[in-house]
Every structure is written in C-alpha cells, then in structure tokens.
Design a protein around this motif. Sequence first.
Motif, PDB file in Angstrom:
ATOM      1  N   VAL A  33       1.528   9.542  -5.699  1.00 27.19           N
ATOM      2  CA  VAL A  33       1.893  10.902  -5.313  1.00 27.19           C
ATOM      3  C   VAL A  33       3.038  11.410  -6.187  1.00 27.19           C
ATOM      4  CG1 VAL A  33       2.882  12.300  -3.459  1.00 27.19           C
ATOM      5  CG2 VAL A  33       1.019  10.740  -2.971  1.00 27.19           C
ATOM      6  N   GLY A  34       4.016  10.570  -6.441  1.00 30.02           N
ATOM      7  CA  GLY A  34       5.145  10.967  -7.278  1.00 30.02           C
ATOM      8  C   GLY A  34       4.714  11.295  -8.693  1.00 30.02           C
ATOM      9  N   TRP A  42       0.829  -1.197   0.000  1.00 35.80           N
ATOM     10  CA  TRP A  42       0.000   0.000   0.000  1.00 35.80           C
ATOM     11  C   TRP A  42       0.869   1.256   0.000  1.00 35.80           C
ATOM     12  CZ3 TRP A  42      -0.665   3.968   3.581  1.00 35.80           C
ATOM     13  CH2 TRP A  42      -1.727   4.822   3.334  1.00 35.80           C
ATOM     14  N   THR A  43       1.910   1.258   0.832  1.00 33.81           N
ATOM     15  CA  THR A  43       2.801   2.408   0.917  1.00 33.81           C
ATOM     16  C   THR A  43       3.501   2.655  -0.416  1.00 33.81           C
ATOM     17  OG1 THR A  43       3.168   1.914   3.251  1.00 33.81           O
ATOM     18  CG2 THR A  43       4.719   3.400   2.209  1.00 33.81           C
ATOM     19  N   MET A  44       3.952   1.608  -1.061  1.00 37.03           N
ATOM     20  CA  MET A  44       4.624   1.770  -2.354  1.00 37.03           C
ATOM     21  C   MET A  44       3.651   2.288  -3.415  1.00 37.03           C
ATOM     22  SD  MET A  44       7.065  -1.587  -2.240  1.00 37.03           S
ATOM     23  CE  MET A  44       7.918  -1.307  -3.767  1.00 37.03           C
ATOM     24  N   SER A  45       2.391   1.843  -3.369  1.00 40.41           N
ATOM     25  CA  SER A  45       1.393   2.319  -4.324  1.00 40.41           C
ATOM     26  C   SER A  45       1.090   3.798  -4.121  1.00 40.41           C
ATOM     27  CB  SER A  45       0.105   1.509  -4.186  1.00 40.41           C
ATOM     28  OG  SER A  45       0.342   0.163  -4.492  1.00 40.41           O
ATOM     29  N   VAL A  46       0.941   4.212  -2.869  1.00 45.49           N
ATOM     30  CA  VAL A  46       0.687   5.624  -2.585  1.00 45.49           C
ATOM     31  C   VAL A  46       1.876   6.470  -3.034  1.00 45.49           C
ATOM     32  CG1 VAL A  46       0.401   7.296  -0.716  1.00 45.49           C
ATOM     33  CG2 VAL A  46      -0.959   5.217  -0.747  1.00 45.49           C
ATOM     34  N   ASN A  47       3.083   5.982  -2.782  1.00 41.73           N
ATOM     35  CA  ASN A  47       4.292   6.696  -3.195  1.00 41.73           C
ATOM     36  C   ASN A  47       4.317   6.866  -4.711  1.00 41.73           C
ATOM     37  OD1 ASN A  47       6.794   7.898  -3.156  1.00 41.73           O
ATOM     38  ND2 ASN A  47       7.902   5.978  -2.990  1.00 41.73           N
ATOM     39  N   LEU A  48       3.939   5.844  -5.441  1.00 40.15           N
ATOM     40  CA  LEU A  48       3.903   5.923  -6.899  1.00 40.15           C
ATOM     41  C   LEU A  48       2.888   6.953  -7.374  1.00 40.15           C
ATOM     42  CD1 LEU A  48       4.640   4.669  -9.723  1.00 40.15           C
ATOM     43  CD2 LEU A  48       2.643   3.238  -9.369  1.00 40.15           C
TER      44      LEU A  48
END
Length: 100
Positions: free
Chosen positions: A58-59, A50-56
């Motif tokens: 937002v970036g 989930w954290t990696m998906s949100v980071n993607l």
Amino acid sequence: IFFRPMEPSAGGGLSAPETSVPPCAGDDAPLLPPAEGPEASKGHSLFVGWTMSVNLLVGACLLNVPYAFAKAGIPFSIGFLVLTSLACYITMGYLMEVQG
C-alpha cells in the motif's frame, strides 16, 4: 573513494582493482547480538508478516500515485478522481444502509 571501476584482467574478463584498504575489525562479527531468554527462538506470526507485506504494498502504491497522475495528464487525472470519488460515495451509501 568508495567505488572503483572494474579493470580488464589478463584472462579477458573484468576484475576488481587491488586496494590497500584494510578490512574492518568487525567484519566477522554478527550484525546483531544473539537473542537471549524465552523469546530467543520465537519469530513473528503469519499475521504480522501478512500485515507488514500489505503495509509495504500500500505504501509503495501511494508513493507512485503522483507520478502516475503526472504521466497521465490533468484531464485523465481529474476524471479518475471523479470516478473514484463516485465509487467511494456509492460504497458509503451501501455501508450506511447495512448499518442502519
């Protein structure tokens, strides 16, 4: 040459041209060596995914902001920045009131 255009075939479709490039020696080899030890079958947790998906997301959004501002024009972009700054200022006031 890495790219060769498709050529018409006898059956009416397109086919890739025959090349004389030999296959690489490691074509059948895995890209990564197999994992060993107690961590071998352990994957990432749902939180990490989930954290990696949100980071993607937002970036990707942040990289598109300059393009969107250029397409919208200077007056709209300045107005949007003023409204966003006002919303952040109001939110900061709410947070300080809750903390105080």
